[in-house]
Design a protein around this motif. Structure first.
Motif, PDB file in Angstrom:
ATOM      1  N   GLN A 143      -3.569   5.477   1.190  1.00 12.58           N
ATOM      2  CA  GLN A 143      -4.655   4.912   1.986  1.00 12.58           C
ATOM      3  C   GLN A 143      -4.094   4.139   3.169  1.00 12.58           C
ATOM      4  O   GLN A 143      -2.904   3.801   3.199  1.00 12.58           O
ATOM      5  N   ARG A 146     -12.098  -3.926   8.427  1.00 14.69           N
ATOM      6  CA  ARG A 146     -11.822  -3.051   7.285  1.00 14.69           C
ATOM      7  C   ARG A 146     -13.105  -2.600   6.594  1.00 14.69           C
ATOM      8  O   ARG A 146     -13.089  -1.646   5.816  1.00 14.69           O
ATOM      9  N   GLU A 182      -1.764   7.316   5.202  1.00 12.32           N
ATOM     10  CA  GLU A 182      -0.918   6.127   5.239  1.00 12.32           C
ATOM     11  C   GLU A 182      -0.616   5.750   6.688  1.00 12.32           C
ATOM     12  O   GLU A 182       0.512   5.902   7.187  1.00 12.32           O
ATOM     13  N   ASP A 222     -13.862   3.863   5.127  1.00 13.07           N
ATOM     14  CA  ASP A 222     -13.172   4.061   3.856  1.00 13.07           C
ATOM     15  C   ASP A 222     -11.691   4.236   4.170  1.00 13.07           C
ATOM     16  O   ASP A 222     -11.280   5.263   4.739  1.00 13.07           O
ATOM     17  N   LEU A 223     -10.884   3.261   3.805  1.00  8.93           N
ATOM     18  CA  LEU A 223      -9.463   3.272   4.173  1.00  8.93           C
ATOM     19  C   LEU A 223      -8.717   4.450   3.548  1.00  8.93           C
ATOM     20  O   LEU A 223      -7.652   4.838   4.044  1.00  8.93           O
ATOM     21  N   ARG A 224      -9.266   5.047   2.508  1.00 10.21           N
ATOM     22  CA  ARG A 224      -8.623   6.206   1.886  1.00 10.21           C
ATOM     23  C   ARG A 224      -8.649   7.423   2.802  1.00 10.21           C
ATOM     24  O   ARG A 224      -7.883   8.373   2.602  1.00 10.21           O
ATOM     25  N   LEU A 225      -9.521   7.404   3.816  1.00  9.37           N
ATOM     26  CA  LEU A 225      -9.633   8.538   4.736  1.00  9.37           C
ATOM     27  C   LEU A 225      -8.638   8.454   5.890  1.00  9.37           C
ATOM     28  O   LEU A 225      -8.574   9.369   6.704  1.00  9.37           O
ATOM     29  N   LEU A 232       0.813  -1.221   0.000  1.00 12.97           N
ATOM     30  CA  LEU A 232       0.000   0.000   0.000  1.00 12.97           C
ATOM     31  C   LEU A 232       0.848   1.274   0.000  1.00 12.97           C
ATOM     32  O   LEU A 232       0.295   2.369  -0.090  1.00 12.97           O
ATOM     33  N   TRP A 278      -4.701   1.104   6.501  1.00 12.04           N
ATOM     34  CA  TRP A 278      -4.922  -0.337   6.620  1.00 12.04           C
ATOM     35  C   TRP A 278      -5.356  -0.646   8.049  1.00 12.04           C
ATOM     36  O   TRP A 278      -4.969   0.049   8.991  1.00 12.04           O
ATOM     37  N   LYS A 313       0.171   4.775  -1.955  1.00  8.80           N
ATOM     38  CA  LYS A 313      -1.185   4.776  -2.512  1.00  8.80           C
ATOM     39  C   LYS A 313      -2.135   5.695  -1.759  1.00  8.80           C
ATOM     40  O   LYS A 313      -3.292   5.839  -2.144  1.00  8.80           O
TER      41      LYS A 313
END
Length: 241
Positions: free
Chosen positions: A56, A98, A108, A102-105, A51, A58, A54
């Motif tokens: 996002q 998970r 990293e 929303d893991l994009r929020l 990741l 985890w 990217k």
């Protein structure tokens, strides 16, 4: 009649205690009857290699059972190595949690959940998911306070419960004595809006009729709805600032 005289569709007594581990970014002690699981979250300022870059985050989980959590001492897996059962439970917990966000929020960042079973009387993986979700919420609130994320992300509450068929009777939230003698054993993970996340169902000797699965799913739905009342209050004692 069940060992503790519960009706077939009743949960065991449930309680939650927040901030049990002040050095964790979020921690919860969840008790479901005589099953007690300590869930602690550590926020790491990095993500797994696949990741990296990217943008996002985890969420992952580790699960363990203390040697004296059961009626006979189990050997520490730090000595004997992780069992297949432990690997499977860890992956189930991670997959379930998970789904919460929303893991994009998350940027990293990795939220690493440790689920330690202090006392085991059936349903430890389900208790780990239910308690772990509350601990993740607590850790995310702390990330906002620390400026690691700009705002609290919208969360989809997640909880889990076991159901099964014991002596021909579908029942909810099996204790160890019921689980060890069950004709059918099942674990249900659900989101608060009523969607299934994962269902694990096993016949323990002979195939079972579809209507029994439908009954177990109905029991699990009602039980999980009761567990979601734990989300209506939050104590952030012990949260890092």
């Amino acid at each position: 009649m069940r060992n503790d005289n519960r009706p077939a569709g009743d949960l065991r007594p449930v309680s939650v205690e927040y901030g049990v581990q002040p050095h964790a970014d979020g921690s919860v002690l969840l008790r479901m009857g005589h099953t007690h699981v300590l869930c602690g979250v550590t926020v790491e300022d990095k993500v797994p290699p696949f990741l990296k870059g990217k943008g996002q985050g985890w969420i992952t989980a580790e699960y363990g059972m203390l040697p004296c959590a059961t009626h006979s001492r189990g050997r520490r897996e730090a000595v004997s190595g992780l069992s297949g059962r432990t690997h499977e439970i860890q992956r189930l917990i991670g997959r379930s949690l998970r789904m919460m966000v929303d893991l994009r929020l998350l940027g990293e960042h990795t939220l690493r959940l440790d689920c330690d079973v202090l006392n085991a009387d059936g349903g430890t993986r389900c208790a780990s998911i239910t308690g772990g979700a509350l601990a993740v919420r607590m850790a995310l609130a702390g990330m906002v306070v620390q400026g690691k994320i700009p705002a609290m992300p919208l969360l989809l509450p997640v909880a889990a419960i076991s159901a099964g068929v014991v002596a021909g009777q579908p029942v909810l939230d099996l204790d160890y004595s019921e689980d060890s003698s069950a004709d059918v054993d099942a674990n249900f993970v659900m989101s608060r809006d009523g969607r299934w996340i994962e269902v694990q169902t096993t016949a323990e000797g002979a195939p079972f009729q579809p209507e029994l699965f439908t009954t177990m799913a109905g029991l699990a739905t009602e039980g999980i709805r009761q567990l979601f009342t734990l989300w209506d209050t939050e104590d952030t004692a012990g949260q890092k600032s």
